[in-house]
Structure formats: structure tokens, C-alpha cells
Design a protein around this motif. Structure first.
Motif, PDB file in Angstrom:
ATOM      1  N   MET A   1       7.333 -58.684   0.450  1.00 58.00           N
ATOM      2  CA  MET A   1       6.199 -59.294   0.447  1.00 58.00           C
ATOM      3  C   MET A   1       5.125 -58.163   0.295  1.00 58.00           C
ATOM      4  N   ASN A   2       4.384 -58.271  -0.851  1.00 57.65           N
ATOM      5  CA  ASN A   2       3.378 -57.082  -0.951  1.00 57.65           C
ATOM      6  C   ASN A   2       2.128 -57.605  -1.047  1.00 57.65           C
ATOM      7  N   ALA A   3       1.222 -57.561  -0.244  1.00 58.07           N
ATOM      8  CA  ALA A   3      -0.128 -58.019  -0.208  1.00 58.07           C
ATOM      9  C   ALA A   3      -1.150 -57.043   0.351  1.00 58.07           C
ATOM     10  N   PHE A   4      -2.269 -57.114   0.104  1.00 62.40           N
ATOM     11  CA  PHE A   4      -3.493 -56.050   0.751  1.00 62.40           C
ATOM     12  C   PHE A   4      -4.157 -56.828   1.677  1.00 62.40           C
ATOM     13  N   HIS A   5      -4.488 -56.209   2.882  1.00 67.30           N
ATOM     14  CA  HIS A   5      -5.337 -56.715   3.656  1.00 67.30           C
ATOM     15  C   HIS A   5      -6.830 -56.297   3.550  1.00 67.30           C
ATOM     16  N   GLU A   6      -7.600 -57.624   3.511  1.00 60.84           N
ATOM     17  CA  GLU A   6      -9.006 -57.357   2.979  1.00 60.84           C
ATOM     18  C   GLU A   6      -9.735 -57.202   4.220  1.00 60.84           C
ATOM     19  N   ILE A   7     -10.892 -56.413   4.292  1.00 59.84           N
ATOM     20  CA  ILE A   7     -11.709 -56.342   5.363  1.00 59.84           C
ATOM     21  C   ILE A   7     -12.986 -57.094   5.000  1.00 59.84           C
ATOM     22  N   VAL A   8     -13.146 -57.977   5.976  1.00 57.45           N
ATOM     23  CA  VAL A   8     -14.271 -58.882   5.858  1.00 57.45           C
ATOM     24  C   VAL A   8     -15.378 -58.518   7.033  1.00 57.45           C
ATOM     25  N   VAL A   9     -16.610 -58.078   6.714  1.00 66.38           N
ATOM     26  CA  VAL A   9     -17.497 -57.770   7.849  1.00 66.38           C
ATOM     27  C   VAL A   9     -18.776 -58.512   7.605  1.00 66.38           C
ATOM     28  N   PRO A  10     -19.096 -59.603   8.039  1.00 67.49           N
ATOM     29  CA  PRO A  10     -20.357 -60.533   7.722  1.00 67.49           C
ATOM     30  C   PRO A  10     -21.371 -59.460   8.235  1.00 67.49           C
ATOM     31  N   PRO A  11     -22.742 -59.671   7.652  1.00 66.89           N
ATOM     32  CA  PRO A  11     -23.904 -58.886   8.057  1.00 66.89           C
ATOM     33  C   PRO A  11     -24.432 -59.790   9.354  1.00 66.89           C
ATOM     34  N   ASP A  12     -25.354 -59.019  10.228  1.00 71.79           N
ATOM     35  CA  ASP A  12     -25.753 -59.516  11.301  1.00 71.79           C
ATOM     36  C   ASP A  12     -26.339 -60.917  11.267  1.00 71.79           C
ATOM     37  N   ASN A  13     -27.093 -61.229  10.100  1.00 76.90           N
ATOM     38  CA  ASN A  13     -28.004 -62.172   9.944  1.00 76.90           C
ATOM     39  C   ASN A  13     -27.412 -63.378   9.192  1.00 76.90           C
ATOM     40  N   PHE A  14     -26.164 -63.433   8.882  1.00 82.03           N
ATOM     41  CA  PHE A  14     -25.680 -64.417   8.106  1.00 82.03           C
ATOM     42  C   PHE A  14     -23.945 -64.418   8.510  1.00 82.03           C
ATOM     43  N   PRO A  15     -23.612 -65.804   8.865  1.00 79.57           N
ATOM     44  CA  PRO A  15     -22.179 -65.805   9.528  1.00 79.57           C
ATOM     45  C   PRO A  15     -21.169 -65.969   8.313  1.00 79.57           C
ATOM     46  N   ALA A  16     -21.287 -65.265   7.207  1.00 84.53           N
ATOM     47  CA  ALA A  16     -20.169 -65.461   6.125  1.00 84.53           C
ATOM     48  C   ALA A  16     -20.500 -64.546   5.155  1.00 84.53           C
TER      49      ALA A  16
ATOM     50  N   GLN B   1     -21.779 -49.407   6.749  1.00 86.05           N
ATOM     51  CA  GLN B   1     -22.699 -50.000   5.773  1.00 86.05           C
ATOM     52  C   GLN B   1     -23.826 -50.777   6.413  1.00 86.05           C
ATOM     53  N   LYS B   2     -23.478 -51.439   7.236  1.00 86.55           N
ATOM     54  CA  LYS B   2     -24.432 -52.155   8.001  1.00 86.55           C
ATOM     55  C   LYS B   2     -25.618 -51.528   8.754  1.00 86.55           C
ATOM     56  N   ASP B   3     -25.009 -50.100   9.433  1.00 84.40           N
ATOM     57  CA  ASP B   3     -26.301 -49.254   9.880  1.00 84.40           C
ATOM     58  C   ASP B   3     -26.847 -48.427   8.419  1.00 84.40           C
ATOM     59  N   LEU B   4     -26.023 -48.121   7.666  1.00 84.21           N
ATOM     60  CA  LEU B   4     -26.737 -47.289   6.603  1.00 84.21           C
ATOM     61  C   LEU B   4     -27.865 -48.072   5.744  1.00 84.21           C
ATOM     62  N   LEU B   5     -27.373 -49.544   5.609  1.00 84.87           N
ATOM     63  CA  LEU B   5     -28.530 -50.295   4.862  1.00 84.87           C
ATOM     64  C   LEU B   5     -29.329 -51.011   5.625  1.00 84.87           C
ATOM     65  N   GLY B   6     -28.987 -51.277   6.927  1.00 83.08           N
ATOM     66  CA  GLY B   6     -29.661 -52.243   7.802  1.00 83.08           C
ATOM     67  C   GLY B   6     -30.456 -51.348   8.911  1.00 83.08           C
ATOM     68  N   SER B   7     -30.484 -50.206   9.078  1.00 81.28           N
ATOM     69  CA  SER B   7     -31.124 -49.614   9.903  1.00 81.28           C
ATOM     70  C   SER B   7     -31.745 -48.041   9.417  1.00 81.28           C
ATOM     71  N   ASP B   8     -32.481 -47.439  10.247  1.00 83.61           N
ATOM     72  CA  ASP B   8     -32.862 -46.209   9.866  1.00 83.61           C
ATOM     73  C   ASP B   8     -32.314 -44.921  10.627  1.00 83.61           C
ATOM     74  N   LEU B   9     -31.053 -45.278  11.159  1.00 83.08           N
ATOM     75  CA  LEU B   9     -30.371 -44.277  11.903  1.00 83.08           C
ATOM     76  C   LEU B   9     -30.034 -43.094  11.074  1.00 83.08           C
ATOM     77  N   PRO B  10     -30.240 -41.997  11.575  1.00 86.26           N
ATOM     78  CA  PRO B  10     -29.822 -40.770  10.827  1.00 86.26           C
ATOM     79  C   PRO B  10     -28.294 -40.881  10.643  1.00 86.26           C
ATOM     80  N   LEU B  11     -27.818 -40.147   9.574  1.00 85.56           N
ATOM     81  CA  LEU B  11     -26.386 -40.074   9.057  1.00 85.56           C
ATOM     82  C   LEU B  11     -25.493 -39.853   9.979  1.00 85.56           C
ATOM     83  N   ILE B  12     -25.773 -38.817  10.424  1.00 86.02           N
ATOM     84  CA  ILE B  12     -24.914 -38.156  11.742  1.00 86.02           C
ATOM     85  C   ILE B  12     -24.483 -39.202  12.702  1.00 86.02           C
TER      86      ILE B  12
END
Lengths: 301, 301
Positions: free
Chosen positions: A1-16, A231-242
Motif C-alpha cells: 500500500m503506497n500513499a502519502f500522508h498529507e499535513i493539514v494545519v488550519p489557520p487560527d481564525n478558521f476551522p478548516a 508558516q502561521k508565524d511567518l505570515l500571521g505574526s511579526d516574530l523575527p525569523l530566528i
């Protein structure tokens, strides 16, 4: 059985997470699986939805469900352009309603509810496909998702054990647990040794097996989980990259930059700037849509 | 101007507080105000809604809005039994849509939206008034609230400055700020000295003025804010009482017990046990409704 596991991370303001497939956005959809439940709505096209051992043909404006962790694939019926919406639902939506063995859904149980859910999916599609700016988009999208889940819970619940689909699911039990574990602990320095201990298996055994259940190696998959959560932090916050790097399990900024560049073909700082410029006006809509064109690999954001 | 300030704290899983007034639940509604916006729906009754300098008569199945911090009161039209729903909306719902001076709403701007909002309010009422158990209640209630706010944002926004109501509002500006400050910092040991410094006024001045704007003394009001916020932990978590007390600004468990007993006429431990027994099945619905009968004072939970 070969299939890949997809990572799904909803954003904080929307449950899908919403995915729109259109003729301009043709992605090859391999066999894959994820913990969250998914609704597939055919809109104006006809689709084959392969799910476990079953294949369903969806006619125009219909909808079907892919239950949690079922291996599945969506392909267009020959001669039909694909215009479809897939809605991956945050498991958190269901957690207060889960009676044992009851978090399993079958839309064919109630014809009216199914039609109603299909029409909500069309409304969602139209909301996102609209050309003009809609400041209330996210509010209405939330309303539609909550109504859909209400209909599912109220009219479409079936016992998991009674479902013919449940049979194929048990083989995935161990990897389902492992994926949950990785998605919970990705911010820590996870190693294959630790995972082997957890599953009471040898490192070599897992190393061999992992790829056939998840579609890629352990290291690669862990890096993707980290990137997507970052990605959530990169696009949704102003946190420094480090700080983003450390918070999401990368050992240092260099490792984050390197992985990001590899998957997105652009450094994270540049990606953030582009996004902010594009999103001065539209605040959220873009975060919800997976822009396939931006990605080299099938990472869902 | 004498009015009391009402503390409104929505639960974590629902972005509003619902109040149902019925003949069995007659509370005298004095002039009061709160930061959150409120919709008042008349359902099968006729109501007078006094808001600032205006009085509106609501006919059956209509709805009106009380904008943020407006002093208001709802009274039944003589000869009419009161059956109404009031919906206090979490300010967080609006925060991503607030353009300067635009967070002000007027439902008469769009007749269709107003009818749609009135019908959502009726659906909310029927959801909560239904006798049979509804496991999906909270999902559908969320869907209705998000749809209502979507309609408000999309069709009913007006400029705050253009509104005739805005005039009376400015007198409250200082106390509006103060209430926000107290609701943000209630978990710290706040003193009247600190507040006086903040407003650049003498302690005596505030002490005199506070009561006419807020309806009660500074200490009493602060205690209520703490009690109401502590309710979320008391009913929604298994935290020990001492931790709840400290987390919510009480100096010790004794002070929490004492204040709780004073307002609810029952010790917190007992209240928690009663609640858990009652809510074995219905998990959330009860938290959303203010059960007037349980309270000695008008504290909204």
C-alpha cells in the motif's frame, strides 16, 4: 500500500482548510491520507472519488465525505474539466461530540442534509471565487463551516464499527498514532530512535515501513510539519525569523532558511515580504487557499 | 446620568452571550451599558428599546442594535408579555474589520439584511428554547452568530461620526477606557490610586464619579469582574479553587469564597458540583444562558 500522508494545519481564525481545484489549477492527486475529515464537492464537474476499497462517482453539484485517515484520491471523469472544492475540517470541531466509535459519517443517510451540505460547499466556493473584495468573507466562511458540521453531527453520524470502510482503516492505526505524535511534538528535537521506542519496533523496520505509509522519509516529513506550522508565524505574526525557527523545532535559523528554500524555492524573508505586499487589503482570504502554483511539493498550508 | 456598567464575558467556545427574556424570567432592566454591541430581537412581543436619547418601538419579530457603550434599557409595551432575545457580541468578532470610525451599525440601512438578522435571532431562540436535547446546538449557534455579524459588516456599517447617537457617547469615553483597563488587568492587584493616576484625577473625584457611571463602587465592580472571569475556570476546568482564586486576582482562597458566597449565595465548590451534575449530558448550552434565577445580582456570565 503506497500513499502519502498529507499535513493539514488550519489557520487560527478558521476551522478548516479549503482547496479549490479548477482547470487552471490542475494538480495530480496521488493516493493520500490525513487525520482530518474531508468533504469533496463536485460543483460543476464529475469526479471519481476513490476512498479505501470504494470508488464513488460524483455527479454535478454533489458531495461526499472522506472519513478520518482513509486513503483516498480524487480524479476527474474523462471529458470533464475539474471544478471542485475540498474542505478539510479541523478535528477540534468534532471533539466535543465524539462518543466512542461515533465519529464516522455517511452523507447518504440523509438526502436533505446532503443536499444542504452540497449547497453550503457551493456557497463557500462562490465566496472564494468572487472577483470583488469581500471584507466579511471569513465570517461567512465560518458560518458555512459551522452549519455544515452541525448537519453532519445531527443527521449523518454512523457507528464506526458498522462501516465497511473501517476494515481498511485498522492497518493504519499505528501510523495514525505516529502522525499525531509527530504533529504534537514537532517543536522538539524528535529522532527516529525515539519513534522506534514509541512503537516498540526497530529503527530499521520503521525506516523501511515509514515511506510506504507516509510517502517520504522520516526526516523529510518532520521538516514539512515544521515548515507548515512555521508558516502561521511567518505570515500571521511579526516574530523575527530566528524565533520562528526555534519555536517550530528547527535547530537554528540556517536550517530553517535552508529547508524553506528547498521547498518553496525562495527565502522565507522574501516570501513574507511578497505576502505582506499582496495582502495589504485582503487580510485573510489568501491564507486559507492553498496556492498550488507557489509550491514545488504537495505541502498543504 | 445614572446607569450601571454590565460585565459581559463570552465563554471560550462561543463568541457571544445570549439572554432570553420570557414571562417566567422577568428581570427589571435598568439603564445600563457595556462595550460589546448588542442585538435586541422582539420575537413575539413588542418592546421599547431606549438607547441614548432615542426610543424605538420594536414590533413583533423585529430587531434593533445597541451600539458599543450606548446606555440602554429594554421594557415591554404595556399589555405585551415579553419574549425577547438579546445577543451580546464578542468585540473580537469585529476587530479585523474595524476601520477607523466604522464600527458603528444601523440595521435600517438595509431592509433585507435586517429581516435576515431578525430571522437568525429567531432561529437562535428556537435552538435554545427547544425541549429535546440537541448535541449540535453550539455548532449551529456559532453558524448563526457568524452569519449575523457577516450581514452587519457587509450591509449595515455606518460612519460613527455621522451617527446621531455618537454625541451622547463622548461623555462616556473616559469610563469606557477605564472599564477596558479593569477588564484587562483584573488579575493584578488594582487599586483606586492606580486608577486615579491613570485618569489624571484625584482619588476622591473618581470615587464620587465612579458610582454614577458604573452603578456601584470601584471595589465592588472589580470583584464582580473577577468573579465572572473565574466562572469560566470554575465550570470549564478542573483547576483547584485556590488556583482559580489567584489566577483571577483574588488575594487568596478565603477572599474568593467570601465574595462568591456573597453574590451567588452558595460556596463555589458546591456551585461547581451542582453544575457538573446537571451538565453531564448537555455540555455547553447552559453556560451560554444567563440563568437569572441563580443570581442575586445582575452579573452576566
Amino acid at each position: 500500500m503506497n500513499a502519502f500522508h498529507e499535513i493539514v494545519v488550519p489557520p487560527d481564525n478558521f476551522p478548516a482548510v479549503i482547496l479549490i481545484h479548477s482547470p487552471e489549477n490542475t494538480t495530480i492527486c496521488e493516493m493520500h491520507w490525513h487525520e482530518c475529515m474531508e468533504l469533496v464537492a463536485s460543483l460543476d464537474s464529475r469526479l471519481y472519488v476513490t476512498c479505501g476499497q470504494n470508488e464513488v462517482t460524483l455527479m454535478e453539484n454533489d458531495v461526499t465525505i472522506v472519513n478520518s485517515s482513509m486513503i483516498h484520491r480524487v480524479t476527474p471523469v474523462k471529458g470533464h474539466a475539474i471544478v471542485s472544492l475540498s474542505l478539510r475540517l479541523d478535528p477540534g470541531l468534532f471533539k466535543n461530540y465524539s462518543k466512542e466509535n461515533h465519529n464516522w459519517f455517511d452523507l447518504s443517510r440523509n438526502e436533505e442534509a446532503r443536499r444542504d451540505i452540497a449547497s453550503c460547499c457551493r456557497n463557500l466556493y462562490e465566496l472564494y471565487a468572487a472577483k470583488e473584495e469581500n471584507p466579511g468573507l471569513l465570517l461567512e466562511a465560518n458560518a458555512l463551516v459551522f452549519h455544515i458540521v452541525y448537519l453532519m453531527i445531527t443527521y449523518c453520524c454512523v457507528s464506526r464499527m458498522g462501516s465497511p470502510q473501517a476494515h481498511s482503516e485498522k492497518y493504519y492505526g499505528r501510523y495514525r498514532e505516529l502522525m499525531s505524535y509527530m504533529e504534537e511534538h514537532y517543536s522538539q528535537p524528535l529522532t527516529l530512535d525515539e519513534i522506534a521506542d514509541l512503537l516498540h519496533l526497530s529503527k530499521e523496520h520503521i525506516s523501511r515501513e515509514f515511506r510506504s505509509y507516509v510517502g517520504e522519509g522520516f526526516r523529510e516529513h518532520l521538516t514539512k510539519i515544521r515548515l507548515i506550522n512555521a508558516q502561521k508565524d511567518l505570515l500571521g505574526s511579526d516574530l523575527p525569523l530566528i524565533d520562528i525557527a526555534i519555536k517550530n523545532g528547527f535547530p537554528n535559523l540556517r536550517a530553517y532558511n535552508h529547508s524553506f528554500q528547498k521547498y518553496y524555492d525562495i527565502p522565507p524573508a522574501q516570501y513574507r515580504r511578497n505576502y505582506k505586499r499582496r495582502n495589504d487589503k485582503v487580510e485573510y482570504a489568501d491564507v486559507l487557499l492553498v496556492r498550488q502554483s507557489e509550491k514545488k511539493n504537495p505541502i498543504g498550508v
